[in-house]
Design an enzyme around this catalytic site. Structure first.
Site: not given
Length: 633
Positions: A74, A249, A278, A358, A440
């Site tokens: 990850d 959000k 990010r 990820t 994604r």
């Protein structure tokens, strides 16, 4: 033996007697020795001062750490520290970075210190623009300060009651608690620019303005973040004005279809992601009392449904998620963990292929892969174009096939299409890549990739992660390693091995994995050798004395052979070490040699069988000839 007797007499009893005599060849003690050896390996891992805090939760597979071919990791919290720092606020026409946060603060202050009377005529235009920009900045900061799941807590001198603490203690006593470090970073930033979250419970929230006033908000509804929806929302009512506002959000891929049309969202998200940030998109929607009452009635009705409840609830929420006003983009940076680069370089030199899975944007994942040296400087990167059908996937796979020694970057949606139509071809090409980055990526996709690697290559896989979304991947892999981080202990508890930092993985594999595998290989073959020696001696003894089923060694002598007399010399192999741990870390190529399986193969096993027969015959013949010489004398 019975055949050589020509099945004379009660030969069926002879078969049973010979089975008992040659039962030593069955290595019952092998399982005992190996299990005890694994306990010793696990103890050594836990006691290693250079990887403190390492926990072995499964003591049955330490030697598998010595033959890992594919490492799946990850990103957030594993390669990175998961300690977020707010770096960028983007409003479309203007962006604020670390060096211009004081401007954001001045805008927030100006909203609360703006004079009520009209400004002088000669400065009307400038002031109007400034006021508009100040209000835009204020609305953005307010949205960030309200749309979250953060709870402030106060602890000092044993006092934990929030109301009492607010009266007695200063801001230095406040601690923000949340499941995501992203949210804590955002709330800490709003505090630094003037809007401070001072209180929160299940039904209300309090913000403190730069002037010291407390703004009270009632929480009407909250829609938590999920890995599937990739967004969260909250509906609040400001007590002083009665205004109802829906804030949301989330990731740009889902928010792009929710906010009003604009021509900058996609471009700026890409720009910020290429810097390794990010990105979150923040939006709002003002609701009238009638609109909210109508929504609440439909929402309650959907939650009471017996059939398709989750689908109906999602449909009602989506009815609100339309034409929302885009407030801002936020960019937070996640620093790499200590020594990630040398660790990845060591693993790559050891013959492992590293795949990074990820949930972040493609640009963010690519930037992190470069920074972490997952992709070396002289390697080309092939970014797999988005594909939606079989034809597009076929063309893109052909384009990828023409490239050599090239790292692959692919999104979860494209990966799903490729695996649906061209699973074999895609896995064949991907397995040849020195590094693969899947962005994604959903938790189920992570586990699917591990499973496909195992099926297609037959090689051992190791999965490393730190959060609940990595559990399925960790459990699917041959060796699961959990990193104890900011996202709790779900991954750590589900894994076979738990470490505190990613850099410890290098020593865990290069030193302990390598030693465990080589020692287990030597121990297992030596236990077979030990048993076969005594069986060979029994076979020669019976052959010399007309194939009689008479034991060579009596009673406890034969039992003590494998349990007492040879136990400690053989078991001492668990402490065997061919090179020092420093040398094993310095030359990871030593690990690569294990991937070929040379320490334990049919060839080595047959060599040990021949050695056993040779030594067993030599022992019994020497004793027999020596005994004949003594009889003659």
């Amino acid at each position: 033996m019975v055949t050589l007797q020509h099945f004379a007499g009660r030969w069926y009893l002879q078969i049973l007697r010979f089975l008992l005599l040659f039962s030593n060849i069955i290595p019952i003690s092998l399982r005992v020795n190996l299990d005890m050896g694994k306990i010793v390996y696990s103890w050594m891992i836990r006691r290693d001062p250079k990887i403190p805090g390492t926990v072995v939760r499964s003591s049955t597979i330490p030697e598998q750490l010595g033959r890992i071919s594919y490492l799946l990791t990850d990103k957030t919290g594993t390669l990175t520290q998961n300690e977020m720092v707010f770096k960028r606020l983007h409003l479309g026409t203007v962006a604020y970075g670390m060096d211009s946060m004081d401007e954001v603060q001045s805008h927030i202050f100006s909203v609360y210190t703006q004079p009520s009377q009209d400004p002088p005529a000669q400065k009307g235009t400038t002031t109007k623009v400034r006021k508009t920009m100040s209000s835009r900045v204020y609305e953005a900061v307010k949205g960030i300060a309200l749309c979250h799941n953060v709870t402030p807590s106060y602890e000092s001198n044993g006092v934990t009651d929030q109301a009492e603490a607010e009266r007695q203690f200063e801001d230095s006593c406040r601690v923000y608690q949340a499941s995501s470090p992203d949210e804590v970073a955002l709330v800490q930033w709003t505090e630094s620019v003037g809007l401070t979250l001072v209180g929160r419970d299940q039904s209300s929230m309090q913000l403190r303005t730069p002037g010291g006033q407390i703004m009270n908000f009632t929480i009407l509804q909250i829609f938590p973040f999920t890995y599937e929806s990739k967004r969260m929302g909250i509906i609040v009512r400001e007590d002083s004005t009665g205004e109802i506002t829906f804030y949301m959000k989330g990731a740009d891929v889902v928010m792009a279809g929710i906010v009003q049309y604009n021509d900058w969202l996609e471009e700026e998200c890409g720009n910020m992601a290429r810097e390794g940030l990010r990105v979150l998109v923040v939006a709002k929607k003002s609701l009238t009392e009638e609109q909210y009452q109508d929504f609440e009635a439909r929402y309650v009705q959907a939650k009471l449904s017996v059939h398709d409840r989750s689908l109906k609830v999602a449909t009602v929420i989506e009815s609100l998620e339309m034409e929302m006003e885009l407030l801002c983009l936020t960019g937070v940076e996640d620093q790499l963990q200590v020594d990630v680069r040398p660790t990845l370089e060591t693993l790559r030199n050891a013959g492992m292929k590293v795949w990074m899975l990820t949930g972040d944007k493609l640009e963010t994942a690519t930037c992190t892969a470069k920074n972490a040296h997952l992709v070396t400087r002289n390697q080309d990167i092939h970014i797999f174009r988005p594909v939606t059908n079989r034809g597009e996937a076929h063309l893109e796979l052909n384009a990828f096939r023409r490239k050599h020694d090239c790292a692959l970057v692919i999104s979860g949606d494209s990966l799903e299409v490729c695996l649906k139509y061209y699973e074999y071809e895609f896995m064949e090409l991907a397995c040849q890549c020195p590094a693969v980055v899947c962005c994604r990526c959903a938790p189920t996709q992570k586990a699917q990739i591990v499973r496909l690697l195992q099926e297609r290559t037959g090689k051992l896989t190791c999965a490393v992660g730190d959060g609940g979304n990595d559990v399925s991947m960790i459990q699917e892999a041959d060796c699961g390693v959990g990193v104890e981080g900011k996202e709790g202990k779900q991954a750590s508890l589900a894994a076979d091995f738990s470490i505190t930092q990613f850099k410890h993985l290098g020593r865990l594999l290069m030193v302990h994995g390598r030693n465990s595998y080589k020692r287990s290989a030597a121990l297992s073959q030596f236990v077979i050798h030990r048993s076969l020696c005594i069986s060979t001696m029994q076979a020669v003894f019976s052959s010399v004395f007309y194939f009689a089923s008479v034991p060579l060694y009596q009673g406890f002598l034969i039992i003590g052979y494998s349990t007492i007399y040879t136990m400690f010399p053989v078991f001492s192999l668990v402490l065997d070490k061919d090179v020092k741990s420093e040398v094993a870390m310095l030359y990871p190529e030593l690990y690569k040699d294990l991937l070929k399986g040379r320490p334990l193969s049919y060839k080595t096993f047959l060599i040990w069988v021949l050695i056993s027969i040779y030594q067993g015959m030599l022992c019994i013949l020497y004793c027999w000839l020596n005994n004949k010489v003594q009889i003659k004398h």
